[in-house]
Design a protein around this motif. Sequence first.
Motif, PDB file in Angstrom:
ATOM      1  N   ALA A  61       0.840  -1.198   0.000  1.00 57.72           N
ATOM      2  CA  ALA A  61       0.000   0.000   0.000  1.00 57.72           C
ATOM      3  C   ALA A  61       0.870   1.240   0.000  1.00 57.72           C
ATOM      4  CB  ALA A  61      -0.930   0.018   1.217  1.00 57.72           C
ATOM      5  N   VAL A  62       0.253   2.363  -0.374  1.00 56.27           N
ATOM      6  CA  VAL A  62       0.923   3.661  -0.354  1.00 56.27           C
ATOM      7  C   VAL A  62      -0.020   4.705   0.226  1.00 56.27           C
ATOM      8  CG1 VAL A  62       2.440   3.160  -2.318  1.00 56.27           C
ATOM      9  CG2 VAL A  62       0.208   4.234  -2.718  1.00 56.27           C
ATOM     10  N   GLY A  63       0.568   5.815   0.642  1.00 58.97           N
ATOM     11  CA  GLY A  63      -0.209   6.941   1.140  1.00 58.97           C
ATOM     12  C   GLY A  63       0.725   8.093   1.444  1.00 58.97           C
ATOM     13  N   ALA A  64       0.165   9.291   1.514  1.00 67.57           N
ATOM     14  CA  ALA A  64       0.986  10.474   1.756  1.00 67.57           C
ATOM     15  C   ALA A  64       0.313  11.386   2.763  1.00 67.57           C
ATOM     16  CB  ALA A  64       1.234  11.219   0.448  1.00 67.57           C
ATOM     17  N   LEU A  65       1.149  12.192   3.399  1.00 67.74           N
ATOM     18  CA  LEU A  65       0.688  13.201   4.346  1.00 67.74           C
ATOM     19  C   LEU A  65       1.138  14.557   3.818  1.00 67.74           C
ATOM     20  CD1 LEU A  65      -0.682  13.811   7.054  1.00 67.74           C
ATOM     21  CD2 LEU A  65       1.543  13.459   8.146  1.00 67.74           C
ATOM     22  N   MET A  78      -3.968   7.540  -0.897  1.00 69.05           N
ATOM     23  CA  MET A  78      -4.077   6.283  -0.155  1.00 69.05           C
ATOM     24  C   MET A  78      -4.531   5.193  -1.129  1.00 69.05           C
ATOM     25  SD  MET A  78      -3.793   6.481   3.345  1.00 69.05           S
ATOM     26  CE  MET A  78      -4.900   5.161   3.795  1.00 69.05           C
ATOM     27  N   ARG A  79      -3.766   4.099  -1.187  1.00 64.25           N
ATOM     28  CA  ARG A  79      -4.151   3.012  -2.100  1.00 64.25           C
ATOM     29  C   ARG A  79      -3.466   1.720  -1.692  1.00 64.25           C
ATOM     30  NH1 ARG A  79      -5.735  -0.591  -5.186  1.00 64.25           N
ATOM     31  NH2 ARG A  79      -6.595  -0.219  -7.229  1.00 64.25           N
ATOM     32  N   ALA A  80      -4.239   0.659  -1.552  1.00 68.22           N
ATOM     33  CA  ALA A  80      -3.682  -0.676  -1.340  1.00 68.22           C
ATOM     34  C   ALA A  80      -3.482  -1.331  -2.696  1.00 68.22           C
ATOM     35  CB  ALA A  80      -4.619  -1.523  -0.480  1.00 68.22           C
ATOM     36  N   ALA A  81      -2.428  -2.113  -2.819  1.00 69.01           N
ATOM     37  CA  ALA A  81      -2.204  -2.897  -4.039  1.00 69.01           C
ATOM     38  C   ALA A  81      -3.354  -3.897  -4.181  1.00 69.01           C
ATOM     39  CB  ALA A  81      -0.867  -3.605  -3.958  1.00 69.01           C
ATOM     40  N   PRO A  82      -3.758  -4.221  -5.410  1.00 72.10           N
ATOM     41  CA  PRO A  82      -4.918  -5.112  -5.595  1.00 72.10           C
ATOM     42  C   PRO A  82      -4.861  -6.396  -4.774  1.00 72.10           C
ATOM     43  CG  PRO A  82      -4.297  -4.153  -7.687  1.00 72.10           C
ATOM     44  CD  PRO A  82      -3.236  -3.736  -6.694  1.00 72.10           C
ATOM     45  N   GLY A  83      -3.720  -7.037  -4.684  1.00 65.18           N
ATOM     46  CA  GLY A  83      -3.609  -8.282  -3.932  1.00 65.18           C
ATOM     47  C   GLY A  83      -3.649  -8.111  -2.429  1.00 65.18           C
ATOM     48  N   TYR A  84      -3.621  -6.868  -1.969  1.00 63.88           N
ATOM     49  CA  TYR A  84      -3.608  -6.591  -0.530  1.00 63.88           C
ATOM     50  C   TYR A  84      -4.876  -5.894  -0.051  1.00 63.88           C
ATOM     51  CZ  TYR A  84       1.169  -8.161  -0.276  1.00 63.88           C
ATOM     52  OH  TYR A  84       2.298  -8.938  -0.311  1.00 63.88           O
ATOM     53  N   ARG A  85      -5.849  -5.745  -0.928  1.00 70.23           N
ATOM     54  CA  ARG A  85      -7.111  -5.140  -0.497  1.00 70.23           C
ATOM     55  C   ARG A  85      -7.809  -6.070   0.488  1.00 70.23           C
ATOM     56  NH1 ARG A  85     -10.122  -1.906  -5.267  1.00 70.23           N
ATOM     57  NH2 ARG A  85      -9.420   0.045  -4.346  1.00 70.23           N
ATOM     58  N   GLY A  86      -8.303  -5.482   1.573  1.00 74.50           N
ATOM     59  CA  GLY A  86      -8.993  -6.274   2.586  1.00 74.50           C
ATOM     60  C   GLY A  86      -8.058  -7.062   3.488  1.00 74.50           C
ATOM     61  N   GLU A 112     -10.086  13.874   1.241  1.00 75.32           N
ATOM     62  CA  GLU A 112     -11.169  13.914   0.246  1.00 75.32           C
ATOM     63  C   GLU A 112     -11.213  12.541  -0.387  1.00 75.32           C
ATOM     64  OE1 GLU A 112     -12.873  13.844  -3.700  1.00 75.32           O
ATOM     65  OE2 GLU A 112     -10.749  13.577  -3.283  1.00 75.32           O
ATOM     66  N   THR A 113     -12.418  11.997  -0.520  1.00 67.39           N
ATOM     67  CA  THR A 113     -12.625  10.744  -1.229  1.00 67.39           C
ATOM     68  C   THR A 113     -13.924  10.866  -2.020  1.00 67.39           C
ATOM     69  OG1 THR A 113     -12.599   8.329  -1.013  1.00 67.39           O
ATOM     70  CG2 THR A 113     -13.867   9.561   0.663  1.00 67.39           C
ATOM     71  N   GLY A 114     -14.214   9.864  -2.806  1.00 66.16           N
ATOM     72  CA  GLY A 114     -15.447   9.900  -3.594  1.00 66.16           C
ATOM     73  C   GLY A 114     -16.616   9.309  -2.832  1.00 66.16           C
ATOM     74  N   ARG A 115     -17.820   9.611  -3.311  1.00 67.25           N
ATOM     75  CA  ARG A 115     -19.033   9.057  -2.700  1.00 67.25           C
ATOM     76  C   ARG A 115     -19.505   7.745  -3.339  1.00 67.25           C
ATOM     77  NH1 ARG A 115     -21.366  12.130   0.976  1.00 67.25           N
ATOM     78  NH2 ARG A 115     -20.831  14.328   1.043  1.00 67.25           N
ATOM     79  N   PRO A 116     -19.257   7.507  -4.646  1.00 64.96           N
ATOM     80  CA  PRO A 116     -19.779   6.282  -5.267  1.00 64.96           C
ATOM     81  C   PRO A 116     -19.224   4.998  -4.642  1.00 64.96           C
ATOM     82  CG  PRO A 116     -19.219   7.876  -6.935  1.00 64.96           C
ATOM     83  CD  PRO A 116     -18.675   8.410  -5.633  1.00 64.96           C
ATOM     84  N   GLU A 117     -19.834   3.901  -4.983  1.00 64.75           N
ATOM     85  CA  GLU A 117     -19.527   2.589  -4.405  1.00 64.75           C
ATOM     86  C   GLU A 117     -18.043   2.219  -4.414  1.00 64.75           C
ATOM     87  OE1 GLU A 117     -19.462  -0.770  -2.436  1.00 64.75           O
ATOM     88  OE2 GLU A 117     -21.157   0.612  -2.489  1.00 64.75           O
ATOM     89  N   PRO A 118     -17.280   2.449  -5.484  1.00 62.03           N
ATOM     90  CA  PRO A 118     -15.867   2.039  -5.428  1.00 62.03           C
ATOM     91  C   PRO A 118     -15.075   2.683  -4.288  1.00 62.03           C
ATOM     92  CG  PRO A 118     -16.486   2.538  -7.689  1.00 62.03           C
ATOM     93  CD  PRO A 118     -17.640   2.975  -6.806  1.00 62.03           C
ATOM     94  N   PHE A 119     -15.554   3.791  -3.743  1.00 55.45           N
ATOM     95  CA  PHE A 119     -14.856   4.500  -2.671  1.00 55.45           C
ATOM     96  C   PHE A 119     -15.341   4.113  -1.274  1.00 55.45           C
ATOM     97  CE2 PHE A 119     -14.703   7.072  -6.472  1.00 55.45           C
ATOM     98  CZ  PHE A 119     -13.363   7.412  -6.551  1.00 55.45           C
ATOM     99  N   GLN A 120     -16.416   3.347  -1.189  1.00 55.75           N
ATOM    100  CA  GLN A 120     -17.015   3.048   0.112  1.00 55.75           C
ATOM    101  C   GLN A 120     -16.127   2.228   1.045  1.00 55.75           C
ATOM    102  OE1 GLN A 120     -19.689   4.633   1.462  1.00 55.75           O
ATOM    103  NE2 GLN A 120     -19.149   5.803  -0.367  1.00 55.75           N
ATOM    104  N   PRO A 121     -15.344   1.249   0.557  1.00 57.39           N
ATOM    105  CA  PRO A 121     -14.448   0.557   1.497  1.00 57.39           C
ATOM    106  C   PRO A 121     -13.474   1.524   2.177  1.00 57.39           C
ATOM    107  CG  PRO A 121     -14.681  -0.728  -0.504  1.00 57.39           C
ATOM    108  CD  PRO A 121     -15.331   0.616  -0.769  1.00 57.39           C
ATOM    109  N   ALA A 122     -12.951   2.479   1.436  1.00 57.04           N
ATOM    110  CA  ALA A 122     -12.036   3.466   2.030  1.00 57.04           C
ATOM    111  C   ALA A 122     -12.786   4.330   3.041  1.00 57.04           C
ATOM    112  CB  ALA A 122     -11.402   4.330   0.949  1.00 57.04           C
ATOM    113  N   ALA A 123     -13.975   4.793   2.688  1.00 56.36           N
ATOM    114  CA  ALA A 123     -14.752   5.637   3.605  1.00 56.36           C
ATOM    115  C   ALA A 123     -15.054   4.889   4.899  1.00 56.36           C
ATOM    116  CB  ALA A 123     -16.039   6.112   2.928  1.00 56.36           C
TER     117      ALA A 123
END
Length: 153
Positions: A61-65, A78-86, A112-123
């Motif tokens: 995963a990656v992320g910045a401050l 903020m992003r997890a690599a596909p094989g590391y999601r969940g 800031e994140t999105g509202r649609p479904e693909p963003f819900q796990p992060a939210a």
Amino acid sequence: MAYRVETGDLTDPAILDLLRLHLDEMYQWSPPESVHALPPEKLAEPGVTFFAAWDGTSLAAVGALKELDAERGELKSMRAAPGYRGKGAGEAILLHLIEEARRRGYRWLGLETGRPEPFQPAARLYAKHGFRECGPFGDYVSDVFSMFMSIDL
């Protein structure tokens, strides 16, 4: 699973590939005016500290401050690599960023994140760790696509 979180090398091919995937997905899922993810060159600017979480030699995963001012920071890219999601990789980065913000003496952290479904796990992950919806901050403007969240530290 335990991850090793360290300052990320923005020339590392694995990191660049994950950031490219992240940006591609943001443009796939978001209207162009609502894409606020930073490309690698912006993540390397002063005031932004980039981190990577590793599982051995595998990027998880990656992320910045980003520093907004002496008392406020913002989570970026903020992003997890596909094989590391969940699998706790995104949570490892999030907890590291929160701790780093506290170490710096920040009193507030936003994102800031999105509202649609693909963003819900992060939210849901952000909410699990105390972030609550708030209004736009910094240079952001309100739009129906974006969700702003913050936590008082």
